[in-house]
Design an enzyme around this catalytic site. Structure first.
Site, PDB file in Angstrom:
ATOM      1  N   GLU A  78      48.554  53.447  33.151  1.00 50.76           N
ATOM      2  CA  GLU A  78      48.536  52.133  33.794  1.00 50.76           C
ATOM      3  C   GLU A  78      49.339  51.081  33.033  1.00 50.76           C
ATOM      4  O   GLU A  78      49.837  50.126  33.632  1.00 50.76           O
ATOM      5  CB  GLU A  78      47.088  51.657  33.971  1.00 50.76           C
ATOM      6  CG  GLU A  78      46.269  52.511  34.930  1.00 50.76           C
ATOM      7  CD  GLU A  78      45.763  53.798  34.306  1.00 50.76           C
ATOM      8  OE1 GLU A  78      45.770  53.917  33.064  1.00 50.76           O
ATOM      9  OE2 GLU A  78      45.366  54.720  35.061  1.00 50.76           O
ATOM     10  N   HIS A 106      39.714  49.663  45.114  1.00 52.59           N
ATOM     11  CA  HIS A 106      38.373  50.056  44.677  1.00 52.59           C
ATOM     12  C   HIS A 106      37.701  48.986  43.810  1.00 52.59           C
ATOM     13  O   HIS A 106      37.067  49.288  42.805  1.00 52.59           O
ATOM     14  CB  HIS A 106      38.411  51.382  43.927  1.00 52.59           C
ATOM     15  CG  HIS A 106      38.752  52.552  44.817  1.00 52.59           C
ATOM     16  ND1 HIS A 106      39.846  52.554  45.648  1.00 52.59           N
ATOM     17  CD2 HIS A 106      38.143  53.747  45.000  1.00 52.59           C
ATOM     18  CE1 HIS A 106      39.895  53.696  46.299  1.00 52.59           C
ATOM     19  NE2 HIS A 106      38.876  54.437  45.940  1.00 52.59           N
TER      20      HIS A 106
END
Lengths: 343, 283
Positions: free
Chosen positions: A69, A120
Site C-alpha cells: 500500500e 470496506h
C-alpha cells in the site's frame, strides 16, 4: 424533498440496495472513457474494490502493485507528476490506514492529483472483524492540508463523486463501503464536491449524516415524525471542505444537532460539525457513531445493532437527547448544555 | 561531452564550496551526503540530463527524483550553478520564507520534481513516472532517482524495486549513494545491506558499480544504462561521505551536522587548495 429527487420508495422494504463501491467501479470506467489520462492502481484487491471492469476495459492503464500500500500511493504520486489522473484503491484499513505518511508527504504536501479510494470502511464490513473495519479514515484524511474527503451515501452518488473527482484537480479521498446499502438518491439528485444537501426539511432537530448513515437518518426522521418530532436530514457527502453554511443555517433553525457516521466520532464528521457549531452557532450536540472503540466480527446488520446505529437505535437516542434537552431548557434556560452535551 | 573533465571537476569544487557556505549560514543541515554526491550531481546537471533551466517544466525533460531529501543542499547548489536561480539565493537555505526548504518541496521551487525527506518513497515515485513514460511510448525521456544506501532499510524501497522489475522499465535509472554511513553509524552495523548487488539483481535490475567521484565513470554508467533496454538499472555509486573536506570524510558523525564557522573556514581552505594538493590563491 422534491428538489432532491430522492428514491420514491425509499422507506419501503422493496427499496433497492447495492454496495456503494459498485458505483465507484462504474464511475471509474466512465471516467476512463472520458479521459485517456485516467489510470488505476490496485494492491491485490481488484475484484473487491470494484476495479475489475476498468482493468478489463483498459488493461494498459491498470497497474497491479501487489500487496504494497505504501508503493500504491507513492507510485500514483509519480504518475500524477506525469499528468496522469491516478485512482489508487485498496481497503481503507490499509490505504490510508497503512500509508498515511506517504499520502501526507508525496500527495498532500507535494500537491499531486491523486485520488485515493478506500473501500470496506465502517463496521458493516462484517465478519472480517476489527482489523478490516476502518473507522479512523475520516479523521486521518480530513486533518491533511490539500486533501478533500468525500463520503457518498449510496452507489448512485459514488458514481457521480468518482466522475467529479476525475474531472477536478487535487488530492482527494473517497470513502466506500462493502455492504449493500439502500439507494437513497437518483440520477437527478444534485451532487457537488464541497456541498451538503438538505434531504428532508424539519424544524426540531438537525440530523447531519454521512455515508451509509444517511439512509438510517432518513428512516429515523420518518419514525420521529410519528412521535411529533420534525427532523431535518442533511447529507454531508463532503467532509472536507466542510459546507459550514448549510450546517449553520440548519442549526440556527432547529437549535439541536445530531451527527451520524459509521466511524469514530472522535475526529470524524462529529468533530467537523462540533468545530463549526462551536465557532459559529453553538448548539447542543449528540454524536452518533463509534465511540472510541474497535469493531468486531459479526453479520453487518448484527454489528449495526451492536453499535447502536440502526434506525430504531438512533431514533431512541435522539428522543432521549431531545427529551433531556427539552427538560433542561424548561428547568434551566441558561444551562442547556448540561445534559445534552453528554457522550 | 559538453564540458571537459577538468571543467566538470572545477564545477564540482565550486558546488562543494557553495554547500559549505550554505550550511555555515543556515547553522543546521547535512554535510556528508551532499559533499559525497557532488560529483554525481555535477555530472547529471551538466552532462547527462535533458533539461532547460529556463523552462523547468519543459515537457520533454528528463526527470531527476531526489529520494533522500536531506542532501538537498547539493541539488540546490548544482541547480543554481546550472542556471535555475541565482547563486545568491543559496544563502537563504532553511530560512523562513525561502524556496530552499530544509527538505525539498516541489511546489516551492521550479525544477524540483518531488517533495522528499521521509525516506524510501522516491523510487516509487520514479517508478510511477517511468510507468507513465512506458504507457505513453516516450522512449527518449529518462527518469533518474538519486537515493541513499541507508534508505534501502525502508520496505517501501523494495516495494518499488519489485514493481519496476516486474514492469521491466527501460527508462528508469536509480543511483544509490553507497557511502556506508547512516545517522546512527556504519550501515553494516546498523542494518547490513550487503550483498547489495545481488539484492538488486534478484529484484530484476541490471546493476552497475562505479566510483562516485570519477565524473567520467558517472557519465559512462548513465550512458551504459541507456543501452540496457530490458530492465531498470541501478548504479551503485561508491562514495566518500564528506568528500573534499578531510575531517568530514568517512565519519558518520557528519551525516546530519553542519560545520561551525571555524570548521567552515578550514573546509573552504581545503576545497580551495584541493586538500593541500595546490597552494591556496589568497592564503
Amino acid at each position: 424533498m422534491s428538489s432532491m429527487h430522492l428514491t420514491p420508495n425509499l422507506y419501503k422494504r422493496s427499496a433497492e440496495q447495492e454496495p456503494i463501491r459498485n458505483g465507484f467501479g462504474r464511475g471509474l470506467v466512465e471516467a476512463g472513457r472520458r479521459d485517456g489520462q485516467v489510470v488505476a492502481l490496485c494492491a491485490d484487491l481488484t475484484g473487491s474494490t470494484r476495479m475489475k471492469a476498468f482493468s478489463q476495459e483498459f488493461p494498459d492503464r491498470y497497474i497491479e502493485v501487489g500487496v504494497a500500500e505504501q508503493n500504491l500511493v507513492t507510485t500514483a504520486s509519480g504518475m500524477a507528476h506525469m499528468d496522469k489522473v491516478p485512482f489508487a484503491s485498496s481497503y481503507a484499513a490499509f490505504s490510508p490506514g497503512r500509508n498515511w505518511e506517504q499520502i501526507r508527504t508525496t500527495i498532500c504536501l507535494n500537491d499531486q492529483n491523486v485520488k485515493i479510494a478506500g473501500s470496506h470502511a465502517g463496521i458493516s464490513v462484517g465478519p472480517d472483524g476489527a482489523t478490516h473495519q476502518m473507522l479512523e479514515d475520516i479523521a486521518l484524511m480530513r486533518v491533511l492540508p490539500n486533501m478533500r474527503v468525500i463520503v457518498p451515501c449510496d452507489s448512485v452518488q459514488a458514481e457521480k463523486a468518482t466522475l467529479e473527482m476525475a474531472a477536478e484537480i487535487g488530492p482527494m479521498y473517497l470513502r466506500l463501503a462493502r455492504e449493500k446499502t439502500p439507494i437513497v438518491t437518483s440520477d437527478d439528485t444534485p451532487f457537488e464536491i464541497g456541498k451538503s444537501y438538505v434531504y428532508r426539511k424539519g424544524g426540531d432537530v438537525s440530523l447531519v449524516a454521512t455515508g451509509s448513515m444517511v439512509y438510517h437518518a432518513l428512516k429515523s426522521a420518518a419514525s420521529l415524525k410519528q412521535a411529533g418530532i420534525s427532523a431535518e436530514v442533511i447529507n454531508c457527502a463532503t467532509i472536507k471542505p466542510f459546507d459550514r453554511e448549510t450546517i449553520v443555517a440548519s442549526a440556527q433553525k432547529t437549535g439541536r444537532v445530531v451527527t451520524l457516521e459509521e466511524g469514530q466520532i472522535n475526529g470524524g464528521l462529529a468533530a467537523a460539525v462540533a468545530e463549526t457549531l462551536g465557532e459559529s452557532q453553538p448548539a447542543p450536540l449528540l454524536r452518533i457513531g463509534i465511540e472510541d472503540q474497535f469493531g468486531e466480527s459479526g453479520q453487518p446488520d448484527e454489528l449495526m445493532k451492536r453499535f447502536g446505529l440502526t434506525a430504531p437505535d438512533i431514533t431512541q437516542k435522539i428522543k432521549s437527547f431531545l427529551g433531556a434537552e427539552t427538560g433542561a431548557k424548561s428547568k434551566n434556560p441558561g444551562k442547556t448544555k448540561s445534559k445534552g452535551g453528554h457522550k | 561531452m559538453k564540458h571537459t573533465e577538468s571543467e566538470l571537476q572545477l564545477l564540482a569544487n565550486t558546488i562543494r564550496k557553495d554547500i559549505i557556505n550554505m550550511l555555515k549560514t543556515a547553522g543546521s543541515g547535512h554535510s556528508a551526503g551532499p559533499l559525497g554526491m557532488t560529483d554525481v550531481f555535477t555530472a547529471l546537471y551538466f552532462e547527462i540530463l535533458r533539461h532547460d533551466p529556463a523552462t523547468p517544466d519543459w515537457e520533454e525533460r528528463d526527470v531527476l527524483v531526489l529520494s533522500n531529501g536531506h542532501i538537498a543542499p547539493v541539488r540546490y547548489a548544482t541547480m543554481a550553478r546550472a542556471g535555475y536561480f541565482s547563486v545568491s539565493e543559496l544563502q537563504t537555505l532553511r530560512r523562513l520564507g525561502s524556496n530552499l526548504q530544509g527538505h525539498p518541496e516541489r511546489t516551492r521551487l521550479p525544477g524540483l520534481e518531488t517533495t522528499s525527506g521521509p525516506l524510501g518513497s522516491g523510487l516509487s515515485q520514479a517508478t510511477g513516472m517511468a510507468l507513465s513514460l512506458k504507457m505513453d511510448g516516450q522512449q527518449h525521456r529518462w527518469i533518474y532517482c538519486a537515493m541513499s544506501d541507508g534508505e534501502t532499510d525502508e520496505g517501501n524501497t523494495w516495494e518499488a524495486a519489485m514493481l519496476a522489475g516486474k514492469n521491466k522499465l527501460p527508462n528508469l535509472t536509480a543511483i544509490i549513494d553507497r557511502n556506508n554511513i547512516q545517522i546512527d553509524g556504519p550501515t553494516e552495523e546498523i542494518m547490513p545491506l550487503e550483498d547489495l548487488r545481488s539484492k538488486w539483481e534478484s529484484f530484476g535490475w541490471h546493476v552497475l558499480e562505479i566510483d562516485a567521484h570519477d565524473i567520467e565513470a558517472v557519465i559512462d554508467a548513465c550512458n551504459q544504462a541507456k543501452a540496457v533496454v530490458e530492465r531498470p538499472v541501478v548504479i551503485i555509486a561508491h562514495s566518500i561521505p564528506g568528500k573534499g573536506v578531510e575531517f568530514m570524510e568517512y565519519d558518520y558523525q557528519w551525516h546530519g551536522t553542519p560545520p561551525d564557522p571555524e570548521q567552515a573556514k578550514e573546509a573552504l581552505h581545503q576545497l580551495r587548495t584541493l586538500e593541500g594538493e595546490i597552494e591556496g590563491e589568497h592564503e
